[in-house]
Design a protein around this motif. Structure first.
Motif, PDB file in Angstrom:
ATOM      1  N   UNK A  17       0.767  -1.221   0.127  1.00  0.00           N
ATOM      2  CA  UNK A  17       0.009   0.093  -0.176  1.00  0.00           C
ATOM      3  C   UNK A  17       1.131   1.198  -0.006  1.00  0.00           C
ATOM      4  N   UNK A  18       0.318   2.105  -0.653  1.00  0.00           N
ATOM      5  CA  UNK A  18       1.156   3.530  -0.753  1.00  0.00           C
ATOM      6  C   UNK A  18       0.287   4.447  -0.293  1.00  0.00           C
ATOM      7  N   UNK A  19       0.680   5.304   1.014  1.00  0.00           N
ATOM      8  CA  UNK A  19       0.001   6.178   1.378  1.00  0.00           C
ATOM      9  C   UNK A  19       0.098   7.683   1.045  1.00  0.00           C
ATOM     10  N   UNK A  25       3.842  10.402  -2.138  1.00  0.00           N
ATOM     11  CA  UNK A  25       3.907   9.304  -1.346  1.00  0.00           C
ATOM     12  C   UNK A  25       4.502   9.511  -0.071  1.00  0.00           C
ATOM     13  N   UNK A  26       3.859   9.487   1.182  1.00  0.00           N
ATOM     14  CA  UNK A  26       4.409   9.846   2.646  1.00  0.00           C
ATOM     15  C   UNK A  26       4.920   8.274   3.269  1.00  0.00           C
ATOM     16  N   UNK A  27       4.086   7.265   2.754  1.00  0.00           N
ATOM     17  CA  UNK A  27       4.324   6.248   3.708  1.00  0.00           C
ATOM     18  C   UNK A  27       4.012   4.792   2.720  1.00  0.00           C
ATOM     19  N   UNK A  28       4.724   3.638   2.793  1.00  0.00           N
ATOM     20  CA  UNK A  28       4.545   2.589   2.114  1.00  0.00           C
ATOM     21  C   UNK A  28       4.434   1.420   2.986  1.00  0.00           C
ATOM     22  N   UNK A  29       3.752   0.547   2.858  1.00  0.00           N
ATOM     23  CA  UNK A  29       3.461  -0.679   3.786  1.00  0.00           C
ATOM     24  C   UNK A  29       3.674  -1.858   3.031  1.00  0.00           C
ATOM     25  N   UNK A  30       4.346  -2.947   2.984  1.00  0.00           N
ATOM     26  CA  UNK A  30       3.985  -4.314   2.613  1.00  0.00           C
ATOM     27  C   UNK A  30       3.454  -5.224   3.843  1.00  0.00           C
ATOM     28  N   UNK A  31       2.215  -5.551   3.694  1.00  0.00           N
ATOM     29  CA  UNK A  31       1.579  -6.331   4.805  1.00  0.00           C
ATOM     30  C   UNK A  31       1.539  -5.443   5.923  1.00  0.00           C
ATOM     31  N   UNK A  32       1.941  -6.295   7.119  1.00  0.00           N
ATOM     32  CA  UNK A  32       2.258  -5.626   8.240  1.00  0.00           C
ATOM     33  C   UNK A  32       3.603  -5.647   8.900  1.00  0.00           C
ATOM     34  N   UNK A  34       6.430  -4.726   7.021  1.00  0.00           N
ATOM     35  CA  UNK A  34       7.420  -3.620   6.503  1.00  0.00           C
ATOM     36  C   UNK A  34       6.586  -2.097   6.144  1.00  0.00           C
ATOM     37  N   UNK A  35       6.885  -1.312   7.097  1.00  0.00           N
ATOM     38  CA  UNK A  35       6.243   0.043   6.990  1.00  0.00           C
ATOM     39  C   UNK A  35       7.479   1.218   6.725  1.00  0.00           C
ATOM     40  N   UNK A  36       7.510   2.054   5.830  1.00  0.00           N
ATOM     41  CA  UNK A  36       8.640   2.826   5.444  1.00  0.00           C
ATOM     42  C   UNK A  36       7.839   4.268   5.303  1.00  0.00           C
ATOM     43  N   UNK A  37       8.450   5.114   6.432  1.00  0.00           N
ATOM     44  CA  UNK A  37       7.778   6.576   6.359  1.00  0.00           C
ATOM     45  C   UNK A  37       8.803   7.229   5.500  1.00  0.00           C
ATOM     46  N   UNK A  38       8.004   8.047   4.709  1.00  0.00           N
ATOM     47  CA  UNK A  38       9.180   8.934   3.569  1.00  0.00           C
ATOM     48  C   UNK A  38       8.891  10.274   3.860  1.00  0.00           C
ATOM     49  N   UNK A  39       8.043  10.761   4.989  1.00  0.00           N
ATOM     50  CA  UNK A  39       7.650  12.081   4.983  1.00  0.00           C
ATOM     51  C   UNK A  39       8.133  12.742   6.485  1.00  0.00           C
ATOM     52  N   UNK A  40       9.049  13.640   6.514  1.00  0.00           N
ATOM     53  CA  UNK A  40       9.538  13.585   8.083  1.00  0.00           C
ATOM     54  C   UNK A  40       8.171  14.338   8.836  1.00  0.00           C
ATOM     55  N   UNK A  42       5.395  13.351   8.870  1.00  0.00           N
ATOM     56  CA  UNK A  42       4.254  12.279   9.162  1.00  0.00           C
ATOM     57  C   UNK A  42       4.263  11.839  10.709  1.00  0.00           C
ATOM     58  N   UNK A  43       3.345  11.801  11.273  1.00  0.00           N
ATOM     59  CA  UNK A  43       3.220  11.355  12.709  1.00  0.00           C
ATOM     60  C   UNK A  43       3.514  10.126  12.949  1.00  0.00           C
TER      61      UNK A  43
END
Length: 56
Positions: A17-19, A25-32, A34-40, A42-43
C-alpha cells in the motif's frame, strides 16, 4: 475441483500500500511486516498504529 494455482495452495501474498498526501507518497507498507515512512512531518504514531492493527 482445485480452483487454485497448479501445485496446490499458495501462501497468501502480502499487498503493498502507498499512502499519499497531496499526491505525494508519505508512507508505504508491505503487509504489516514492513512500513517505510518517507515524509519527515508524518506522525510516527500512525505507522505504529498500523503496525499494531496489521493489514488484514
Amino acid at each position: 475441483m482445485d480452483m487454485g494455482a497448479e501445485g496446490g495452495e499458495q501462501p497468501p501474498k502480502s499487498r503493498t500500500l502507498e499512502w499519499k498526501a497531496d499526491g505525494k507518497p508519505v508512507m508505504t507498507s508491505e503487509g504489516s511486516e514492513l512500513v517505510t515512512i518517507k515524509a519527515d512531518w508524518l506522525d510516527r504514531r500512525l505507522a505504529f498504529a498500523f503496525a499494531l492493527l496489521g493489514d488484514r
